[in-house]
Write a protein that holds these residues in place. Structure first.
Motif, PDB file in Angstrom:
ATOM      1  N   GLU A  82      31.898  19.576  18.591  1.00 28.57           N
ATOM      2  CA  GLU A  82      31.053  18.382  18.710  1.00 28.57           C
ATOM      3  C   GLU A  82      30.517  18.282  20.137  1.00 28.57           C
ATOM      4  N   THR A  83      31.368  18.558  21.118  1.00 30.67           N
ATOM      5  CA  THR A  83      30.933  18.586  22.517  1.00 30.67           C
ATOM      6  C   THR A  83      29.893  19.681  22.719  1.00 30.67           C
ATOM      7  N   ALA A  84      30.108  20.844  22.114  1.00 27.27           N
ATOM      8  CA  ALA A  84      29.142  21.933  22.227  1.00 27.27           C
ATOM      9  C   ALA A  84      27.786  21.512  21.663  1.00 27.27           C
ATOM     10  N   LEU A  85      27.784  20.834  20.519  1.00 26.20           N
ATOM     11  CA  LEU A  85      26.522  20.371  19.933  1.00 26.20           C
ATOM     12  C   LEU A  85      25.841  19.336  20.829  1.00 26.20           C
ATOM     13  N   GLN A  86      26.622  18.440  21.409  1.00 28.30           N
ATOM     14  CA  GLN A  86      26.048  17.464  22.348  1.00 28.30           C
ATOM     15  C   GLN A  86      25.413  18.195  23.539  1.00 28.30           C
ATOM     16  N   ASN A  87      26.080  19.218  24.025  1.00 29.05           N
ATOM     17  CA  ASN A  87      25.537  20.005  25.138  1.00 29.05           C
ATOM     18  C   ASN A  87      24.252  20.720  24.730  1.00 29.05           C
ATOM     19  N   MET A  88      24.221  21.282  23.503  1.00 31.73           N
ATOM     20  CA  MET A  88      23.008  21.944  23.012  1.00 31.73           C
ATOM     21  C   MET A  88      21.852  20.955  22.944  1.00 31.73           C
ATOM     22  N   LYS A  89      22.123  19.775  22.418  1.00 32.55           N
ATOM     23  CA  LYS A  89      21.104  18.728  22.321  1.00 32.55           C
ATOM     24  C   LYS A  89      20.551  18.380  23.700  1.00 32.55           C
ATOM     25  N   ALA A  90      21.437  18.155  24.647  1.00 35.93           N
ATOM     26  CA  ALA A  90      21.001  17.803  26.001  1.00 35.93           C
ATOM     27  C   ALA A  90      20.173  18.934  26.616  1.00 35.93           C
ATOM     28  N   MET A  91      20.597  20.159  26.447  1.00 32.34           N
ATOM     29  CA  MET A  91      19.862  21.294  27.000  1.00 32.34           C
ATOM     30  C   MET A  91      18.478  21.428  26.366  1.00 32.34           C
ATOM     31  N   ALA A  92      18.431  21.321  25.041  1.00 35.73           N
ATOM     32  CA  ALA A  92      17.168  21.509  24.322  1.00 35.73           C
ATOM     33  C   ALA A  92      16.194  20.371  24.615  1.00 35.73           C
ATOM     34  N   GLU A  93      16.681  19.146  24.652  1.00 31.80           N
ATOM     35  CA  GLU A  93      15.784  18.011  24.884  1.00 31.80           C
ATOM     36  C   GLU A  93      15.342  17.923  26.338  1.00 31.80           C
ATOM     37  N   ALA A  94      16.055  18.558  27.244  1.00 32.63           N
ATOM     38  CA  ALA A  94      15.684  18.568  28.662  1.00 32.63           C
ATOM     39  C   ALA A  94      14.533  19.536  28.924  1.00 32.63           C
TER      40      ALA A  94
END
Length: 165
Positions: free
Chosen positions: A152-164
């Motif tokens: 779940e943390t990994a997915l949150q990190n992916m989201k933050a990276m992609a949306e940035a």
């Protein structure tokens, strides 16, 4: 008499083997997160086979292959080996090889950027593995929750990276 002894020995070995061999108990953890970017952009940001180093915060080294099918990555200082066994334009699947002389949990992971609209997507991550080596249900539940939290943390990190981007 010799046949009786042979049958008795085989029966005893079979009974002893059943004490040590457990039936597999496969579990599946399915996770997803919405991302406000097109799937192709998401995948180009987080979908490289060693991009795991960024979104899971673990070291990654390609030890064999070119990032495509059959590529081997080594994580966590060599403690984890994973082989790319499935791949599409927006997904990949991997497995961990059976460790010699140790319990094999048949660990598989699958990650996909799925288009939702022209401007949004979902990142899906699925794990399948055997938890039969855990001593009781509490230990099985704890292992599942630990992995769920990690990814779940990994997915949150992916989201933050992609949306940035």
């Amino acid at each position: 008499m010799q046949r009786f002894v042979t049958l008795a020995v085989l029966g005893a070995l079979g009974a002893a083997g059943s004490l040590f061999a457990q039936e597999p108990q496969y579990t599946t953890i399915e996770l997803e997160i919405d991302i406000d970017k097109p799937a192709e952009e998401v995948w180009s940001t987080v979908g490289g086979y060693c991009d795991i180093a960024q979104w899971l915060n673990v070291d990654c080294e390609i030890t064999s292959g070119d990032g495509g099918m059959g590529t081997v990555r080594v994580l966590a200082g060599g403690r984890v080996i994973e082989i790319l066994v499935a791949e599409t334009e927006l997904s990949y699947g991997y497995t961990q090889p059976a460790p010699e002389g140790q319990f094999y949990n048949l660990y598989h992971g699958f990650m996909e950027a799925r288009p939702v609209s022209e401007t949004s997507s979902k990142m899906l991550y699925t794990l399948v593995y055997d938890i039969s080596d855990k001593p009781d249900q509490a230990a099985k539940d704890a292992d599942i929750e630990r992995r769920r939290g990690m990814f779940e943390t990994a997915l949150q990190n992916m989201k933050a990276m992609a949306e940035a981007e």
